[in-house]
Design a protein around this motif. Sequence first.
Motif, short mmCIF file in Angstrom:
data_model
loop_
_atom_site.label_atom_id
_atom_site.label_comp_id
_atom_site.label_asym_id
_atom_site.label_seq_id
_atom_site.Cartn_x
_atom_site.Cartn_y
_atom_site.Cartn_z
N ASP A 2 -74.23 66.58 -132.64
CA ASP A 2 -74.64 66.37 -131.25
C ASP A 2 -74.46 64.90 -130.86
O ASP A 2 -74.84 64.00 -131.62
CB ASP A 2 -76.11 66.75 -131.05
CG ASP A 2 -76.36 68.23 -131.20
OD1 ASP A 2 -76.12 68.95 -130.21
OD2 ASP A 2 -76.77 68.66 -132.28
N ILE A 3 -73.91 64.70 -129.68
CA ILE A 3 -73.77 63.35 -129.12
C ILE A 3 -74.32 63.38 -127.70
O ILE A 3 -73.91 64.23 -126.90
CB ILE A 3 -72.30 62.89 -129.09
CG1 ILE A 3 -71.71 62.82 -130.50
CG2 ILE A 3 -72.19 61.53 -128.41
CD1 ILE A 3 -70.23 62.47 -130.51
N THR A 4 -75.22 62.46 -127.40
CA THR A 4 -75.69 62.27 -126.03
C THR A 4 -75.16 60.93 -125.56
O THR A 4 -75.38 59.91 -126.20
CB THR A 4 -77.22 62.28 -125.95
OG1 THR A 4 -77.72 63.53 -126.43
CG2 THR A 4 -77.68 62.08 -124.51
N ILE A 5 -74.45 60.94 -124.43
CA ILE A 5 -73.86 59.69 -123.93
C ILE A 5 -74.11 59.62 -122.43
O ILE A 5 -73.76 60.53 -121.68
CB ILE A 5 -72.35 59.63 -124.27
CG1 ILE A 5 -71.74 58.36 -123.70
CG2 ILE A 5 -71.61 60.88 -123.83
CD1 ILE A 5 -70.36 58.05 -124.25
N THR A 38 -69.31 70.36 -132.59
CA THR A 38 -69.87 69.17 -131.95
C THR A 38 -70.19 69.49 -130.50
O THR A 38 -69.32 69.95 -129.76
CB THR A 38 -68.89 67.99 -132.00
OG1 THR A 38 -68.54 67.68 -133.35
CG2 THR A 38 -69.50 66.76 -131.34
N SER A 39 -71.43 69.24 -130.09
CA SER A 39 -71.83 69.36 -128.69
C SER A 39 -71.98 67.96 -128.12
O SER A 39 -72.74 67.15 -128.64
CB SER A 39 -73.16 70.11 -128.57
OG SER A 39 -73.04 71.44 -129.03
N VAL A 40 -71.25 67.68 -127.05
CA VAL A 40 -71.31 66.37 -126.41
C VAL A 40 -72.04 66.52 -125.08
O VAL A 40 -71.63 67.31 -124.22
CB VAL A 40 -69.90 65.80 -126.16
CG1 VAL A 40 -69.99 64.42 -125.52
CG2 VAL A 40 -69.12 65.73 -127.47
N SER A 41 -73.13 65.78 -124.90
CA SER A 41 -73.95 65.86 -123.69
C SER A 41 -73.77 64.61 -122.85
O SER A 41 -74.45 63.61 -123.08
CB SER A 41 -75.42 66.04 -124.05
OG SER A 41 -75.65 67.25 -124.71
N PRO A 42 -72.87 64.63 -121.86
CA PRO A 42 -72.74 63.47 -120.98
C PRO A 42 -73.83 63.48 -119.92
O PRO A 42 -74.28 64.53 -119.46
CB PRO A 42 -71.37 63.66 -120.33
CG PRO A 42 -70.71 64.79 -121.08
CD PRO A 42 -71.83 65.63 -121.60
N GLY A 43 -74.22 62.28 -119.52
CA GLY A 43 -75.08 62.13 -118.35
C GLY A 43 -74.21 61.94 -117.12
O GLY A 43 -73.22 62.64 -116.93
N PHE A 44 -74.57 60.98 -116.27
CA PHE A 44 -73.77 60.72 -115.07
C PHE A 44 -72.44 60.09 -115.46
O PHE A 44 -72.39 58.98 -115.99
CB PHE A 44 -74.52 59.79 -114.11
CG PHE A 44 -75.66 60.45 -113.39
CD1 PHE A 44 -75.42 61.46 -112.47
CD2 PHE A 44 -76.97 60.07 -113.63
CE1 PHE A 44 -76.46 62.09 -111.80
CE2 PHE A 44 -78.02 60.68 -112.97
CZ PHE A 44 -77.76 61.70 -112.06
N VAL A 45 -71.37 60.82 -115.20
CA VAL A 45 -70.01 60.35 -115.48
C VAL A 45 -69.21 60.48 -114.20
O VAL A 45 -69.33 61.48 -113.48
CB VAL A 45 -69.36 61.18 -116.61
CG1 VAL A 45 -67.94 60.70 -116.88
CG2 VAL A 45 -70.19 61.10 -117.89
#
Length: 246
Positions: free
Chosen positions: A237-240, A181-188
Amino acid sequence: MSTLDSKVVAITGASSGIGAATALELAGRGAAVVLGARRTDRLDSLVAQIRDHGGRAEMLAADVTRRADLEQLVALAVERFGRLDVLVANAGVARIAPMADLDVEAWDTMIDINLRGVLHGIAAALPVFREQGHGHFVTTVSTSGLKIVPTQAVYAGTKNAVRTLLEALRQESTDGALRTTSVSPGFVRTELVDYLGDATEREQAQKTMAALGISPDAVARAIAFAIEQPDDVEIGDITIRPTRQG
């Protein structure tokens, strides 16, 4: 009973930000967590907090640029809890500057931590996963790899390299024993931008983070969602990111 009650999860970069939030989230759902980071004083506090709430946690001083540290982290999980179900490769750094600055030292740092650190984790955990017949790699990548912008070339490059190697590993592992699983956070709201070398860029990034950033808890919940799926389901894949992020 949570579906995470029987899981054993190792987390790198666990002393703050997304790593610490993930440790608390997973431990709160019943998982045993094995935490690695360089700042052991913070790990001590985090482990104590988890145990005070009835959770299971162990810690180890770990620098992901040293392969032996990742091997020891995996070994600690197996020794203490009998196995390792998930490795969350979360340790990462960002150095932002135009390529023309030729900040080769910063490039090397990002390659060593963001990319080589993940490879060290894979090298340590994959033999254990194969012997067990199951395992799950979760990596924190970035929306910087999805929307390429100036000054982030090498940072985005390391994150996209990790995304690529996990996809290749997934395709090499379609026997059902391994998930990625690849998790792609934005501004955190994390400390990631606090170490940018240029003071002006650091201040601007901190202002943007404060104005737009979402809580690390949101990313932790997304990671928990991927882990708690049945063994025959893979969230690849998760983009959050914040709803206001462009």
